[in-house]
Motif scaffolding. Structure first.
Motif, short mmCIF file in Angstrom:
data_model
loop_
_atom_site.label_atom_id
_atom_site.label_comp_id
_atom_site.label_asym_id
_atom_site.label_seq_id
_atom_site.Cartn_x
_atom_site.Cartn_y
_atom_site.Cartn_z
N ALA A 60 0.88 -1.30 0.04
CA ALA A 60 -0.04 0.05 0.04
C ALA A 60 0.87 1.14 0.05
CB ALA A 60 -1.06 0.03 1.27
N VAL A 61 2.02 1.03 0.44
CA VAL A 61 3.02 2.62 0.35
C VAL A 61 3.46 2.76 -0.98
CG1 VAL A 61 3.72 1.81 2.85
CG2 VAL A 61 5.17 1.04 1.03
N LEU A 62 3.03 2.13 -1.67
CA LEU A 62 3.59 2.55 -3.10
C LEU A 62 2.43 2.64 -4.20
CD1 LEU A 62 6.37 -0.44 -3.50
CD2 LEU A 62 6.67 1.97 -2.82
N ASP A 63 1.30 2.50 -3.71
CA ASP A 63 0.17 2.34 -4.54
C ASP A 63 -0.45 3.87 -4.71
OD1 ASP A 63 -1.32 3.13 -2.37
OD2 ASP A 63 -2.48 1.45 -2.49
N GLY A 64 0.24 5.02 -4.46
CA GLY A 64 -0.29 6.26 -4.67
C GLY A 64 -1.43 6.80 -4.24
N ASP A 65 -1.98 6.09 -3.06
CA ASP A 65 -3.16 6.01 -2.43
C ASP A 65 -3.17 6.35 -1.13
OD1 ASP A 65 -5.85 6.29 -1.30
OD2 ASP A 65 -6.63 4.71 -2.47
N ILE A 69 -3.20 1.74 3.36
CA ILE A 69 -2.02 1.77 4.38
C ILE A 69 -1.33 0.51 4.62
CG2 ILE A 69 -3.05 3.77 5.74
CD1 ILE A 69 -3.86 1.84 7.48
N TRP A 70 -0.09 0.51 4.99
CA TRP A 70 0.40 -0.45 5.46
C TRP A 70 0.21 -0.59 7.00
CZ3 TRP A 70 5.66 -0.22 7.94
CH2 TRP A 70 6.15 -1.34 8.80
N HIS A 71 -0.32 -1.47 7.73
CA HIS A 71 -0.67 -1.96 8.90
C HIS A 71 0.08 -3.12 9.61
CE1 HIS A 71 -2.40 -1.79 12.88
NE2 HIS A 71 -3.44 -0.87 12.35
N THR A 72 0.84 -3.01 10.57
CA THR A 72 1.33 -4.20 11.15
C THR A 72 0.27 -5.12 11.81
OG1 THR A 72 1.88 -3.03 13.31
CG2 THR A 72 3.67 -3.28 11.61
N GLN A 73 0.56 -6.30 11.91
CA GLN A 73 -0.50 -7.36 12.43
C GLN A 73 -0.99 -6.83 13.64
OE1 GLN A 73 1.13 -11.04 12.97
NE2 GLN A 73 -0.91 -12.01 13.15
N SER A 162 2.00 3.45 19.72
CA SER A 162 1.45 2.29 20.19
C SER A 162 2.30 1.33 19.61
CB SER A 162 0.00 2.23 19.39
OG SER A 162 0.05 2.14 17.83
N VAL A 163 1.88 -0.11 19.89
CA VAL A 163 2.86 -1.24 19.47
C VAL A 163 2.62 -1.33 17.82
CG1 VAL A 163 0.70 -3.02 19.68
CG2 VAL A 163 3.18 -3.59 20.02
N HIS A 164 1.79 -0.87 17.24
CA HIS A 164 1.47 -0.95 15.75
C HIS A 164 1.90 0.06 14.98
CE1 HIS A 164 -1.51 -3.75 16.94
NE2 HIS A 164 -2.25 -2.97 17.36
N THR A 165 2.25 -0.27 13.86
CA THR A 165 2.91 0.72 13.00
C THR A 165 2.02 0.94 11.55
OG1 THR A 165 5.11 0.47 13.70
CG2 THR A 165 4.90 0.98 11.39
N PHE A 166 1.93 1.72 10.87
CA PHE A 166 1.19 2.12 9.61
C PHE A 166 1.55 3.28 9.15
CE2 PHE A 166 -1.68 2.74 13.67
CZ PHE A 166 -1.71 4.12 13.71
N LEU A 167 1.59 3.21 7.75
CA LEU A 167 2.12 4.29 6.87
C LEU A 167 1.14 4.12 5.45
CD1 LEU A 167 4.45 6.15 6.43
CD2 LEU A 167 5.62 4.27 5.44
N ALA A 168 1.35 5.45 5.08
CA ALA A 168 0.30 5.44 3.79
C ALA A 168 1.13 5.64 2.67
CB ALA A 168 -0.46 6.88 4.00
N GLU A 169 2.04 6.23 2.40
CA GLU A 169 2.80 6.35 1.26
C GLU A 169 4.44 6.68 1.34
OE1 GLU A 169 2.03 6.06 -2.27
OE2 GLU A 169 0.08 5.20 -1.20
N MET A 170 5.13 6.38 0.59
CA MET A 170 6.35 6.19 0.46
C MET A 170 6.89 6.64 -0.92
SD MET A 170 9.78 3.83 0.90
CE MET A 170 10.04 3.70 2.77
N GLU A 171 7.76 8.04 -1.00
CA GLU A 171 8.07 8.29 -2.14
C GLU A 171 9.53 8.66 -2.07
OE1 GLU A 171 6.60 9.01 -5.02
OE2 GLU A 171 4.62 9.47 -4.62
#
Length: 176
Positions: A60-65, A69-73, A162-171
Motif C-alpha cells: 500500500a505504501v507504493l500505490d499512490g493512494d 495503508i500498510w498496517h502491522t499485524q 502504540s505497538v502497531h505501525t502504519f504508513l500511507a505512502e513512501m516516495e
C-alpha cells in the motif's frame, strides 16, 4: 512555488553531500520523483491485510493512494517494534530524500525510524535515523546521501505511540 522551494532545499542537500569533493566542476542535479512503476515489496516483518483493496499490506505504501495503508499485524498477534519492509526499486537509485506520508485518520503511529540502502538486498548501509510526526498528514521529507546508488530500500520503524505501525505512502526523490 512549493516545487521551487523543494528543489532549492534538495540542491542544498546535494551540495552538502559533495562537500570536500576535489572536482569543482560537478554539476549539481535537481531532485526528481523516482518512477515507482514496477517497484515491489520483497520482505515485510508484519502486515494485516483485510482483503479490501490494498489496505493493511505493505504494498500500500507504493500505490499512490493515501487512503490505503500498510498496517502491522493486530489480529491475532500484536508483534512489537521493530517493524520493517524492503522495497525493490528494480534499479540502483541515487536517492536524495525519502518522503513518508502518515496514515490520514490515526495520530498514534511510529515516531522514530531508520532507512537503509542495499545493492543486493542482503548487505545494508545505514542511511540515517529520523523522527517522524504521525499527526502530520502531509508528506514529511527526510534527506539521505546521494553518493551511492541503491536498488533496495529498507524502512524500519523503531519506536511509536502504540505497538502497531502504519504508513500511507513512501516516495523517493533521486538525482536526475
Amino acid at each position: 512555488m512549493k516545487k521551487n522551494i523543494f528543489q532549492l532545499m534538495m540542491a542544498l542537500v546535494v551540495t552538502a553531500s559533495f562537500t570536500g569533493c576535489s572536482d569543482d566542476r560537478i554539476d549539481y542535479p535537481l531532485a526528481a520523483k523516482a518512477d515507482r512503476s514496477g517497484w515491489a515489496i520483497t520482505a515485510v516483518s508484519s502486515e494485516q491485510g483485510d482483503g479490501s483493496e490494498n489496505t493493511g499490506l505493505a504494498s500500500a505504501v507504493l500505490d499512490g493512494d493515501v487512503n490505503t495503508i500498510w498496517h502491522t499485524q493486530y489480529d491475532p498477534d500484536h508483534p512489537g517494534f521493530p517493524h520493517w519492509f524492503v522495497v525493490d526499486m528494480k534499479k540502483p537509485n541515487k536517492m536524495i530524500s525519502v518522503d513518508l506520508t502518515a496514515r490520514q485518520n490515526n495520530k498514534n503511529g511510529f515516531t522514530k525510524f531508520k532507512l537503509e540502502g542495499s545493492a543486493n538486498g542482503e548487505t545494508w548501509t545505514n542511511l540515517g535515523e529520523f523522527k517522524f510526526v504521525p499527526a502530520t498528514i502531509t508528506p514529511q521529507s527526510f534527506p539521505v546521501s546521494s553518493a551511492t546508488g541503491y536498488q533496495y530500500l529498507k524502512f524500519t520503524a523503531l519506536e511509536g505511540l502504540s505497538v502497531h505501525t502504519f504508513l500511507a505512502e513512501m516516495e523517493v526523490f533521486v538525482n536526475e
